[in-house]
Structure formats: structure tokens, C-alpha cells
Scaffold this active site. Structure first.
Site, mmCIF file in Angstrom:
data_model
loop_
_atom_site.group_PDB
_atom_site.id
_atom_site.type_symbol
_atom_site.label_atom_id
_atom_site.label_comp_id
_atom_site.label_asym_id
_atom_site.label_seq_id
_atom_site.Cartn_x
_atom_site.Cartn_y
_atom_site.Cartn_z
ATOM 1 N N CYS A 283 0.704 -0.976 -0.036
ATOM 2 C CA CYS A 283 0.352 0.222 0.262
ATOM 3 C C CYS A 283 0.686 0.938 0.059
ATOM 4 C CB CYS A 283 -1.126 -0.362 0.940
ATOM 5 S SG CYS A 283 -1.876 -1.172 1.083
HETATM 6 N N1 LIG Z 1 -2.986 -5.676 1.910
HETATM 7 C C1 LIG Z 1 -3.410 -5.036 1.750
HETATM 8 O O1 LIG Z 1 -3.107 -4.295 3.440
HETATM 9 C C2 LIG Z 1 -3.612 -3.889 1.745
HETATM 10 C C3 LIG Z 1 -4.567 -2.765 2.520
HETATM 11 C C4 LIG Z 1 -6.076 -2.460 1.638
HETATM 12 C C5 LIG Z 1 -6.189 -2.608 0.876
HETATM 13 N N2 LIG Z 1 -4.719 -2.897 -0.546
HETATM 14 C C6 LIG Z 1 -4.854 -3.107 -1.585
HETATM 15 O O2 LIG Z 1 -6.288 -4.203 -2.001
HETATM 16 C C7 LIG Z 1 -6.048 -5.029 -2.828
HETATM 17 C C8 LIG Z 1 -5.596 -6.025 -3.260
HETATM 18 O O3 LIG Z 1 -4.233 -6.403 -2.238
HETATM 19 P P1 LIG Z 1 -4.288 -7.878 -1.655
HETATM 20 O O4 LIG Z 1 -3.147 -7.097 -0.629
HETATM 21 O O5 LIG Z 1 -5.711 -8.247 -1.006
HETATM 22 O O6 LIG Z 1 -3.566 -8.680 -3.179
HETATM 23 P P2 LIG Z 1 -3.007 -9.854 -2.662
HETATM 24 O O7 LIG Z 1 -1.929 -10.061 -3.437
HETATM 25 O O8 LIG Z 1 -3.064 -10.780 -1.378
HETATM 26 O O9 LIG Z 1 -4.372 -11.183 -3.569
HETATM 27 C C9 LIG Z 1 -5.094 -10.907 -4.708
HETATM 28 C C10 LIG Z 1 -6.057 -11.679 -4.751
HETATM 29 O O10 LIG Z 1 -5.905 -12.137 -6.141
HETATM 30 C C11 LIG Z 1 -6.220 -13.239 -6.788
HETATM 31 N N3 LIG Z 1 -5.930 -12.174 -8.828
HETATM 32 C C12 LIG Z 1 -5.246 -11.369 -9.344
HETATM 33 N N4 LIG Z 1 -5.991 -11.459 -10.121
HETATM 34 C C13 LIG Z 1 -6.857 -11.879 -10.382
HETATM 35 C C14 LIG Z 1 -8.243 -12.430 -10.852
HETATM 36 N N5 LIG Z 1 -8.400 -11.670 -12.692
HETATM 37 N N6 LIG Z 1 -9.459 -12.533 -10.496
HETATM 38 C C15 LIG Z 1 -9.769 -13.225 -9.564
HETATM 39 N N7 LIG Z 1 -8.817 -12.725 -8.748
HETATM 40 C C16 LIG Z 1 -7.601 -12.655 -9.437
HETATM 41 C C17 LIG Z 1 -5.270 -13.103 -7.014
HETATM 42 O O11 LIG Z 1 -4.359 -14.882 -6.849
HETATM 43 C C18 LIG Z 1 -4.901 -12.763 -4.906
HETATM 44 O O12 LIG Z 1 -5.125 -14.381 -4.471
HETATM 45 C C19 LIG Z 1 -5.147 -3.773 -4.004
HETATM 46 O O13 LIG Z 1 -5.375 -3.085 -4.461
HETATM 47 C C20 LIG Z 1 -4.255 -3.967 -2.931
HETATM 48 O O14 LIG Z 1 -3.742 -1.857 -2.876
HETATM 49 C C21 LIG Z 1 -4.518 -3.821 0.364
#
Ligand SMILES: NC(=O)c1ccc[n+]([C@@H]2O[C@H](COP(=O)([O-])OP(=O)(O)OC[C@H]3O[C@@H](n4cnc5c(N)ncnc54)[C@H](O)[C@@H]3O)[C@@H](O)[C@H]2O)c1
Length: 443
Positions: A283
Site C-alpha cells: 500500500c
Molecule cells: N494488503 C493490504 O494490507 C491492503 C490493504 C488495503 C488495500 N489493499 C488493496 O487491496 C487490493 C488487493 O490487495 P491484496 O493485498 O489483497 O492482494 P493479494 O495479492 O494478497 O490478493 C489478490 C488476489 O487476487 C487474485 N487475483 C489476481 N487477479 C485476479 C483475477 N483476475 N480474478 C480473480 N482473482 C485474481 C490473486 O490470485 C490473489 O489471490 C490491492 O488493490 C491493494 O492495494 C491491500
């Protein structure tokens, strides 16, 4: 025509509202990572039948076995939800046709040029559009630049011929999860939501209030998108400021940690931020660049963001220089020395190494000819470029090393034992705050 539209709106909306109230709405979450999986389970706990969709089949299989790969989601809870049919996972996007709500939480990384990489959001939305039907609520949760939901997602969904606010509802809701935080989690972090139309916002508000403690509706998707970017940019810039102050204090022989602690006694108008080896995670190092990219298009240079990005990016170098100087003072050049890195996760008490500055420091020290090992209670193995490294026994390796570099301040570590055994310590996290020893070199 106007009356017919009104009836359609009332019908689509009323049906969804009734299903929320009766807990019969079928909830879907696309992307089952740090954000998507806890969200999916929150709705399962609230009594909904939830389908998680992810492109990674291995993750899907593990989840259907009740085996959680996310630290904040217990396998016991997951198993319970799988066994009572409240949660299941799949890689088959055709299930979207049967769902009432679809939350999208896929990655939004940066390209090498620091431009937004929207390919995951586009791929997920293409799948949603393909299986779209009337009466659905779609919510984007991936962090992104203001305008994404309106300019990128909406046209994809309206190409189906369905009309937003009437036939379906579209919102953006920023995810604010803080992995590893024992106090605040998906359930009790207030949820901001903004829709394309007021009817969309209201549907989003109603949806989240089924499972989460507090929902804050805002007037548009762009406001909701900007809220997240303000929060993360605020952190990034304040960390940049305190990192710059840390470098100044270092030059002037002042203990920055003591300065911050004393300043934090002011009961108003000050919020402490702490220096460190640089930014990490998915992030804070990334999201502000989504904003600077968008603001450049609007003709405004995001100068604070660029500056903080530069300062924070200097921190791994600054700390490696500190290690090098400390070793020189001890009569050993960095080249040929053994440095043991304590903690490689990007922050305390989590297992996430994405963008972790510890990895940058390890590579920098290797480039300067040092032998580098690491230990981390949360990260048993680590990919560094094309190599796989294993976490070592901290106390044994810490005693052997010429220098221990504390890169992450995990609470489970016995720091007193480390201090007893290590020959030299560079402390980037102030874990040795209460210790006085000639062995300790502080940031
Ligand atoms: N990790 C954090 O602390 C956090 C906090 C707030 C916001 N975010 C935001 O949330 C979003 C997700 O982050 P995250 O940390 O959960 O990512 P992550 O990589 O942990 O999870 C994303 C998931 O999406 C899957 N994926 C990718 N492409 C896909 C598709 N086309 N269809 C279905 N699944 C798909 C991946 O396999 C993965 O399991 C990002 O935009 C991130 O910036 C993350």
C-alpha cells in the site's frame, strides 16, 4: 419510459434489500488475498452464503480444505464456514451469474515506470461483465486512482446494456485493513463507500451494514477512491518527513527516537511517525503514485509524493552505510563481513515481504561483497532475486555474524538474548531503546 425505469429500479433494489435482510443474498468476492479473504469470511460469519473466486487454483483448493494462507484468518474459522456451506472457493467465473453481490479485491501494482497497472482490475471486471445480469451490486475495493470506477469499470459493465443505478448498482469502497493489527480488523474498521448514483451508494451502505460495524457513505466513487489515497499519502509523507529528520539528527548526534517520544507528549496537534529502513507492503510505497499519476494528467505535479518517495527510497542505502561505517569502526570492512538481518517482513508481526526494504538492504550489502543471512519467525523461506534463502537460527547466527542488522521489530524476538550474543548491532527500529551498550548503533 420514465415510470418504467422507476419501477425497474424499485424492483432490482427492493429484491436485493429483501435478500440482505433475509440473509439469502449470495455474496461473491473476486480475489482472495489479504483483503478479499477476510472480507469474504466476515460476510460468511454474518450468515450469508459466500463464494470466493480466485485465478490461482492452488489457493482455491487450500481454502476448500479449510487451510488458510492469510495470517489474520484462522484455519479453524475457515473450516467451520466451509463445513456449514457458508463459504466455498472457485476459479470458475461463471458462478458470478448466480451471485447478488460481487466485491473485487485484486492487486493494483505499479508498472516499472511507476504508472498504475490496471490489468488485474480490467481482467476481473471483464469476467464480471461477461456474467453480469440485472439486480447485482458490484463494488471495487482495490486501491486505485480517483476516477477508476466511473471511467474504467462503469463502461465495461454498461456495455452489457444494463443501466447503472437502475438495473445494477456500482460502488467503490476502499479497504483499510491493517494486517497483523490485533485491535482493528475488517469487522470494526469503519467502511467508506461511494456509489455512481445515490441509489448505488445506498445499496453499498446497506450491504456493508449487514456484516460490518460502521459504514460511512460518501457522495461519489471518486471521493471514496480519494479517501484511501489521502490516508496512505498522509502516512507516506509523514514517514518521509521523519526519515529526513532521522538523517538530520544522525548528522547532529541527536537521538531521533527520544525527540519523537517527547514530541508525542503534546496532547494535541502532533501525531508520532517513526523512521525506519524504508517503506514496504502493498500500500504505502505504491498507492500515492496512483495519485501522482492521475494528478499529472490534471496538470498538477504531486511534489510532496515525489519528494517523500525519494527520501524513503534513500533509507535502505542510509542504513547500509550505517552498517558499513559501524563495521569499519570495528576494524572490519563490509566486503567479506557476515551481516545477519533480523526480520525481513515489511513490518512487525506479519509474514508479508512485498516491497520490504529488508530485501533491498540484503541485496545492497551483497553487492558490496558482504555475506548475508537472515532470520524471521514469520518468514521461513525467502526468494531473493532468483535464490531461495532459509531463515536461520537467530541466536546461533547472530553470534557468528560480524553485525546484526535489526530491520523489522517483531515482538516475538528475545532482544536481550540477541544483545548478549551479537558482536555489533545496527538497530533500524529502536528495539534496543532501553539498552545501553557500545555494541548498539541506532538509526
Ligand atoms: N494488503 C493490504 O494490507 C491492503 C490493504 C488495503 C488495500 N489493499 C488493496 O487491496 C487490493 C488487493 O490487495 P491484496 O493485498 O489483497 O492482494 P493479494 O495479492 O494478497 O490478493 C489478490 C488476489 O487476487 C487474485 N487475483 C489476481 N487477479 C485476479 C483475477 N483476475 N480474478 C480473480 N482473482 C485474481 C490473486 O490470485 C490473489 O489471490 C490491492 O488493490 C491493494 O492495494 C491491500
Amino acid at each position: 419510459m420514465q415510470a418504467a425505469v422507476k419501477i425497474a429500479t424499485a424492483t432490482a433494489g427492493e429484491a436485493l434489500r429483501e435478500r440482505f435482510a433475509a440473509r439469502t443474498a449470495r455474496v461473491g468476492v473476486v480475489g482472495l488475498g489479504y483483503v478479499g479473504l477476510p472480507l469474504a469470511l466476515e460476510f460468511a460469519k454474518a450468515g450469508f452464503s459466500v463464494t470466493g473466486i480466485d485465478v490461482e487454483e492452488e489457493k482455491v483448493a487450500r481454502l476448500n480444505w479449510g487451510d488458510s494462507y492469510i495470517q489474520d484468518v484462522s484455519s479453524d474459522l475457515l473450516t467451520g464456514m466451509v463445513n456449514n456451506n457458508r463459504f466455498s472457493a472457485t476459479s470458475d467465473f461463471s458462478v458470478i451469474a448466480e451471485l447478488d453481490t460481487i466485491n473485487i479485491a485484486v492487486p493494483t501494482p505499479l508498472r516499472k515506470t511507476k504508472d498504475p497497472d490496471m490489468s488485474y482490475v480490467v481482467a476481473a471486471c471483464q469476467q464480471v461483465a461477461e456474467h453480469m445480469g440485472p439486480g447485482k451490486l458490484v463494488i471495487l475495493e482495490s486501491t486505485t486512482y480517483p476516477g477508476t470506477t466511473d471511467e474504467l469499470v462503469l463502461p465495461m459493465l454498461e456495455r452489457t446494456g444494463l443501466k447503472v443505478g437502475e438495473d445494477f448498482f456500482l460502488c467503490f469502497s476502499p479497504e483499510r485493513i491493517d494486517p497483523g493489527n490485533p485491535k482493528y480488523h475488517t469487522h470494526n474498521i469503519p467502511k467508506v463507500v461511494g456509489g455512481i448514483t445515490p441509489a448505488c451508494t445506498e445499496m453499498g451502505r446497506l450491504f456493508y451494514s449487514q456484516a460490518l460495524e460502521k459504514v460511512i457513505p460518501v457522495s461519489s466513487t471518486s471521493v471514496a477512491e480519494m479517501v484511501k489515497l489521502l490516508e496512505n499519502t498522509f502516512r507516506m509523507i509523514n514517514i518521509g518527513l521523519v526519515n529526513e529528520l532521522a538523517m538530520m539528527c544522525d548528522r547532529m548526534g541527536i537521538n531521533i527516537w527520544e525527540v519523537i517520544d517527547a514530541a508525542a507528549t503534546k496532547p494535541f496537534g502532533f501525531m508520532p511517525f517513526y523512521p525506519g529502513p524504508g517503506l514496504g507492503g502493498h500500500c504505502i510505497p505504491i498507492d500515492p503514485f496512483y495519485l501522482s499519476w492521475k494528478s499529472k494528467q490534471a496538470g498538477i505535479e504531486a511534489r510532496f509524493i515525489e519528494l517523500a518517495g525519494y527520501i524513503n527510497g534513500q533509507m535502505p542505502h542510509f542504513l547500509v552505510d550505517k552498517v558499513q561505517n559501524a563495521l569499519n569502526d570495528a576494524g572490519k570492512p563490509l566486503k567479506g563481513s557476515h551481516v545477519h538481518v533480523l526480520g525481513v517482513a515489511y513490518k512487525r508481526d506479519i509474514d508479508d515481504v512485498r516491497e520490504s526494504p529488508a530485501l533491498d538492504m540484503m541485496l545492497l550489502m551483497e553487492q558490496k561483497g558482504a555475506q548475508v543471512t537472515y532470520s524471521d519467525p514469520y518468514v521461513p523461506t525467502l526468494r531473493l532475486c532468483d535464490r531461495e534463502l532459509k531463515s536461520c537460527d537467530l541466536l546461533a547466527m547472530g553470534a557468528q555474524a560480524d553485525c546484526v542488522l535489526v530491520a523489522t521489530d517483531h515482538t516475538a524476538v528475545d532482544y536481550a538474548a540477541v544483545l548478549e550474543r551479537a558482536r555489533l548491532i545496527v538497530d533500524a527500529r529502536n528495539v534496543f531503546k532501553n539498552h545501553v551498550s557500545a555494541k548498539i548503533v541506532r538509526l
